[in-house]
Design a protein around this motif. Structure first.
Motif, mmCIF file in Angstrom:
data_model
loop_
_atom_site.group_PDB
_atom_site.id
_atom_site.type_symbol
_atom_site.label_atom_id
_atom_site.label_comp_id
_atom_site.label_asym_id
_atom_site.label_seq_id
_atom_site.Cartn_x
_atom_site.Cartn_y
_atom_site.Cartn_z
ATOM 1 N N GLY A 193 5.781 0.964 -8.990
ATOM 2 C CA GLY A 193 4.717 0.243 -8.316
ATOM 3 C C GLY A 193 4.660 0.402 -6.813
ATOM 4 O O GLY A 193 4.045 -0.414 -6.134
ATOM 5 N N VAL A 194 5.269 1.452 -6.244
ATOM 6 C CA VAL A 194 5.252 1.625 -4.786
ATOM 7 C C VAL A 194 4.078 2.466 -4.294
ATOM 8 O O VAL A 194 3.974 2.725 -3.103
ATOM 9 N N SER A 195 3.194 2.860 -5.181
ATOM 10 C CA SER A 195 2.140 3.797 -4.789
ATOM 11 C C SER A 195 1.237 3.272 -3.671
ATOM 12 O O SER A 195 0.669 4.056 -2.918
ATOM 13 N N ASP A 196 1.116 1.961 -3.512
ATOM 14 C CA ASP A 196 0.305 1.398 -2.431
ATOM 15 C C ASP A 196 1.081 1.195 -1.132
ATOM 16 O O ASP A 196 0.493 0.828 -0.110
ATOM 17 N N TRP A 197 2.373 1.429 -1.149
ATOM 18 C CA TRP A 197 3.210 1.176 0.027
ATOM 19 C C TRP A 197 2.703 1.867 1.304
ATOM 20 O O TRP A 197 2.717 1.255 2.377
ATOM 21 N N ILE A 216 4.022 8.378 -4.171
ATOM 22 C CA ILE A 216 3.344 8.016 -2.924
ATOM 23 C C ILE A 216 2.696 9.255 -2.328
ATOM 24 O O ILE A 216 3.141 10.377 -2.535
ATOM 25 N N GLN A 217 1.637 8.993 -1.577
ATOM 26 C CA GLN A 217 0.969 10.003 -0.776
ATOM 27 C C GLN A 217 0.974 9.501 0.658
ATOM 28 O O GLN A 217 0.508 8.385 0.927
ATOM 29 N N LYS A 275 -0.300 2.264 7.032
ATOM 30 C CA LYS A 275 0.697 2.863 7.929
ATOM 31 C C LYS A 275 0.108 4.121 8.554
ATOM 32 O O LYS A 275 -0.634 4.846 7.923
ATOM 33 N N LYS A 304 -0.266 2.391 2.388
ATOM 34 C CA LYS A 304 -1.540 1.875 2.905
ATOM 35 C C LYS A 304 -1.331 1.092 4.205
ATOM 36 O O LYS A 304 -0.464 0.249 4.313
ATOM 37 N N GLY A 308 3.892 4.307 -11.518
ATOM 38 C CA GLY A 308 3.652 3.996 -10.110
ATOM 39 C C GLY A 308 4.727 4.449 -9.151
ATOM 40 O O GLY A 308 4.703 4.066 -7.982
#
Length: 123
Positions: free
Chosen positions: A41-45, A118-119, A49, A47, A115
């Motif tokens: 679930g870290v895929s939104d981390w 990350i991108q 930054k 955002k 999830g």
């Protein structure tokens, strides 16, 4: 006169080196997932930054439970690890961002789909 010109050129070169080192020293280190680390679930981390090339991402996780694989956009979108991909497995991985899009997934079965991806776009 030639010696004066040589001194001025040396000073200009020194200024370029100084600013180059200054740029390197301003890199920021980010811990992916903050205190929760590299997990599901870290895929939104990323955002909100503002990353720049040279920033360092630190992926903290229990070694043996996850990994970190830099991939391209296709690997990211399909949650697949291309053959021969570099894989980080230490549990305390440090990765330097390149300019542009940087994509990372966990290569363990079904982790990316849950999830662990990350991108990060670096200016």
């Amino acid at each position: 006169m030639a010696q004066g010109r040589s001194s001025a050129m040396g000073l200009v070169a020194l200024v370029f080196v100084f600013f180059g080192l200054l740029e390197l020293s301003t890199a920021t280190t980010y811990t992916v997932g903050d205190s929760g680390g590299w997990t599901f679930g870290v895929s939104d981390w990323p955002k909100g930054k503002k990353f720049v090339a040279g920033d360092v991402l630190v992926f903290n996780y229990p070694a043996g439970n996850h990994n970190v694989v830099p991939v391209n956009a296709d690997g990211y979108n399909s949650c697949s690890v291309p053959p021969g991909s570099k894989t980080y497995t230490s549990g305390e991985d440090r990765v330097t961002l390149n300019k542009g899009d940087n994509f990372y997934i966990c290569g363990f079965a079904d982790h990316c789909d849950a999830g662990m991806q990350i991108q990060a776009n670096a200016a």
